[in-house]
Design an enzyme around this catalytic site. Sequence first.
Site, PDB file in Angstrom:
ATOM      1  N   GLU A 102      13.214  12.969 -21.634  1.00  9.20           N
ATOM      2  CA  GLU A 102      13.281  13.220 -23.332  1.00  9.20           C
ATOM      3  C   GLU A 102      14.283  14.961 -22.594  1.00  9.20           C
ATOM      4  O   GLU A 102      14.859  15.052 -22.925  1.00  9.20           O
ATOM      5  CB  GLU A 102      12.089  13.708 -23.276  1.00  9.20           C
ATOM      6  CG  GLU A 102      11.064  12.856 -24.491  1.00  9.20           C
ATOM      7  CD  GLU A 102      10.180  13.079 -22.975  1.00  9.20           C
ATOM      8  OE1 GLU A 102       8.593  12.804 -23.176  1.00  9.20           O
ATOM      9  OE2 GLU A 102      10.519  13.255 -21.792  1.00  9.20           O
ATOM     10  N   CYS A 125       4.923  15.246 -23.530  1.00  8.70           N
ATOM     11  CA  CYS A 125       3.434  16.502 -23.376  1.00  8.70           C
ATOM     12  C   CYS A 125       3.888  17.413 -24.572  1.00  8.70           C
ATOM     13  O   CYS A 125       4.350  17.824 -24.503  1.00  8.70           O
ATOM     14  CB  CYS A 125       3.600  16.163 -21.677  1.00  8.70           C
ATOM     15  SG  CYS A 125       5.285  17.385 -21.526  1.00  8.70           S
ATOM     16  N   ARG A 234       6.102  -4.801  -4.156  1.00 11.26           N
ATOM     17  CA  ARG A 234       5.682  -4.020  -2.890  1.00 11.26           C
ATOM     18  C   ARG A 234       6.635  -2.311  -3.549  1.00 11.26           C
ATOM     19  O   ARG A 234       5.975  -1.309  -2.922  1.00 11.26           O
ATOM     20  CB  ARG A 234       5.746  -4.633  -1.535  1.00 11.26           C
ATOM     21  CG  ARG A 234       4.770  -4.824  -1.090  1.00 11.26           C
ATOM     22  CD  ARG A 234       5.123  -5.587   0.503  1.00 11.26           C
ATOM     23  NE  ARG A 234       4.749  -6.636   0.827  1.00 11.26           N
ATOM     24  CZ  ARG A 234       4.924  -7.136   2.360  1.00 11.26           C
ATOM     25  NH1 ARG A 234       6.745  -6.683   2.350  1.00 11.26           N
ATOM     26  NH2 ARG A 234       4.876  -8.071   2.298  1.00 11.26           N
ATOM     27  N   THR A 246      -4.979  -8.058   9.908  1.00  3.63           N
ATOM     28  CA  THR A 246      -3.909  -8.475  10.299  1.00  3.63           C
ATOM     29  C   THR A 246      -2.790  -8.294  10.717  1.00  3.63           C
ATOM     30  O   THR A 246      -1.280  -8.156  11.166  1.00  3.63           O
ATOM     31  CB  THR A 246      -3.655  -8.158   8.146  1.00  3.63           C
ATOM     32  OG1 THR A 246      -4.770  -8.535   7.193  1.00  3.63           O
ATOM     33  CG2 THR A 246      -2.367  -8.126   7.662  1.00  3.63           C
ATOM     34  N   ASP A 250      -0.743 -11.097  12.446  1.00  7.11           N
ATOM     35  CA  ASP A 250       0.442 -10.722  11.325  1.00  7.11           C
ATOM     36  C   ASP A 250       1.732 -10.322  11.967  1.00  7.11           C
ATOM     37  O   ASP A 250       2.815 -10.310  12.461  1.00  7.11           O
ATOM     38  CB  ASP A 250      -0.158 -11.197  10.055  1.00  7.11           C
ATOM     39  CG  ASP A 250      -0.573 -12.217   9.825  1.00  7.11           C
ATOM     40  OD1 ASP A 250      -0.904 -12.969  10.513  1.00  7.11           O
ATOM     41  OD2 ASP A 250      -0.501 -11.725   8.331  1.00  7.11           O
ATOM     42  N   GLY A 340      -7.113  -9.616   4.848  1.00 11.09           N
ATOM     43  CA  GLY A 340      -7.411 -10.641   4.870  1.00 11.09           C
ATOM     44  C   GLY A 340      -8.549 -11.187   3.291  1.00 11.09           C
ATOM     45  O   GLY A 340      -8.950  -9.917   3.007  1.00 11.09           O
ATOM     46  N   ILE A 342     -12.165 -11.642   4.855  1.00 12.13           N
ATOM     47  CA  ILE A 342     -13.424 -10.479   4.604  1.00 12.13           C
ATOM     48  C   ILE A 342     -12.774  -9.372   3.940  1.00 12.13           C
ATOM     49  O   ILE A 342     -13.597  -8.817   3.595  1.00 12.13           O
ATOM     50  CB  ILE A 342     -13.502 -10.116   5.966  1.00 12.13           C
ATOM     51  CG1 ILE A 342     -13.593 -11.976   6.883  1.00 12.13           C
ATOM     52  CG2 ILE A 342     -14.988  -9.496   5.854  1.00 12.13           C
ATOM     53  CD1 ILE A 342     -14.365 -11.429   8.208  1.00 12.13           C
ATOM     54  N   ALA A 345     -12.522 -10.220  -0.074  1.00 12.20           N
ATOM     55  CA  ALA A 345     -14.307  -9.764  -0.455  1.00 12.20           C
ATOM     56  C   ALA A 345     -14.768  -8.772  -0.588  1.00 12.20           C
ATOM     57  O   ALA A 345     -15.355  -8.596  -2.069  1.00 12.20           O
ATOM     58  CB  ALA A 345     -14.559 -11.219   0.522  1.00 12.20           C
TER      59      ALA A 345
END
Length: 414
Positions: A102, A125, A234, A246, A250, A340, A342, A345
Amino acid sequence: MLTPDTTANSISHLIRFAVPGLIKLRVRQNNSRVMENYSVDASGQQLTASPFDQAMMQRCLELARRALGQTAPNPLVGSVIVKDDEIVGEGFHPGAGQPHAEVFALREAGERSRGATIYVNLEPCNHYGRTPPCSEALVAAGVAKVVVGMVDPNPLVSGGGIARLKAAGIEVVVGVEEEACRQLNEGFIHRILYKRPLGILKYAMTLDGKIATTTGHSTWVTSPEARQVVHQLRAACDAVVVGGNTVRLDNPQLTSHQAEAHNPLRVVMSRSLDLPREAQLWKTSEAPTLVLTQVGANPDMQQLLLKKGVEVVELTTLTPVQVMTYLYDRGLLSVLWECGGILAARAIAEGAVQKVLAFIAPKIVGGSGAPSPVGDLGLASMTEALVLERVRWRCVGSDCLVEGYLPSLETSTP
């Protein structure tokens, strides 16, 4: 995606005429399609937002997106000032500690702010932080009307700015394009409500549910178009998290791959620091890297990483929930998990993930030992499956992107 699909606003067509120092806008109704966008005024009376109001709020969101990934812990905010159907001032919040949207819009409009209407996607605000309250600036500027996309989600200050504007005799309209406004700032909303960044799990898999072949080869599962969407994702996030596997398998860069775009903080979780001495993530000239480990882990590797410019932080326990707590303390809004199966999860089980983006490629690789995107969750029957909510899907190149939210007691519900 974290940004709304603006094609939903095809009810109006904007024709912009350039005039010295201004943008002239005219709204032409599309009689073949009727869409209603409801809002309420300061007294709580339901109103129907005009196509012009919708267009101006979408312009606020467009401006706000210019600072994607750069405002944490603050929200993304854009503002537009209109007088006599002309945009006389615009602005967006570029980052914490800098003026709010603003204020930039008021500076550009100058004396033309008096008697004008200002649009802003988040309630102005009404408190002193790093900067003075925007509500007082609007009162001092003499604006006649304030159109707000959504009320501040913080229960400690929610409605304070609106109340101050109303007390000053300024007309206030709330709720124009509210869904789109909440979608844009879902990370900020989640951080405010749950004291934790919004966790987003992203993965790419084949049609038979594999993220790599049996040999671990995974370049590339999806199309260039899908990878470009990931790069944009990203750029919009504050951090991206992977595990040690990873990095070893990778050797990813985890950047936005865009010359002038924001790069997220790249975070590696590794208890033992059994990591390669050379890796793309250790090159910190383009983007910063943070390695999170446990107390006392591999001092030699810690010293090597520090010499390369990598930040190393030891946590008492290295778990997804502890990582999210730490990243909250660093002021982050949204965290992208590109790990990955594992670690994915574990992040899901601990409530570190609220949102899932799954890219599905029309490929089949087979292999009973080929890895899948999510490891063991301990679910024995299909009735226990986690069913995503508010699911959307679309084609990206030759791939399909499925997006949804995990059912959880801590879901952000933007």
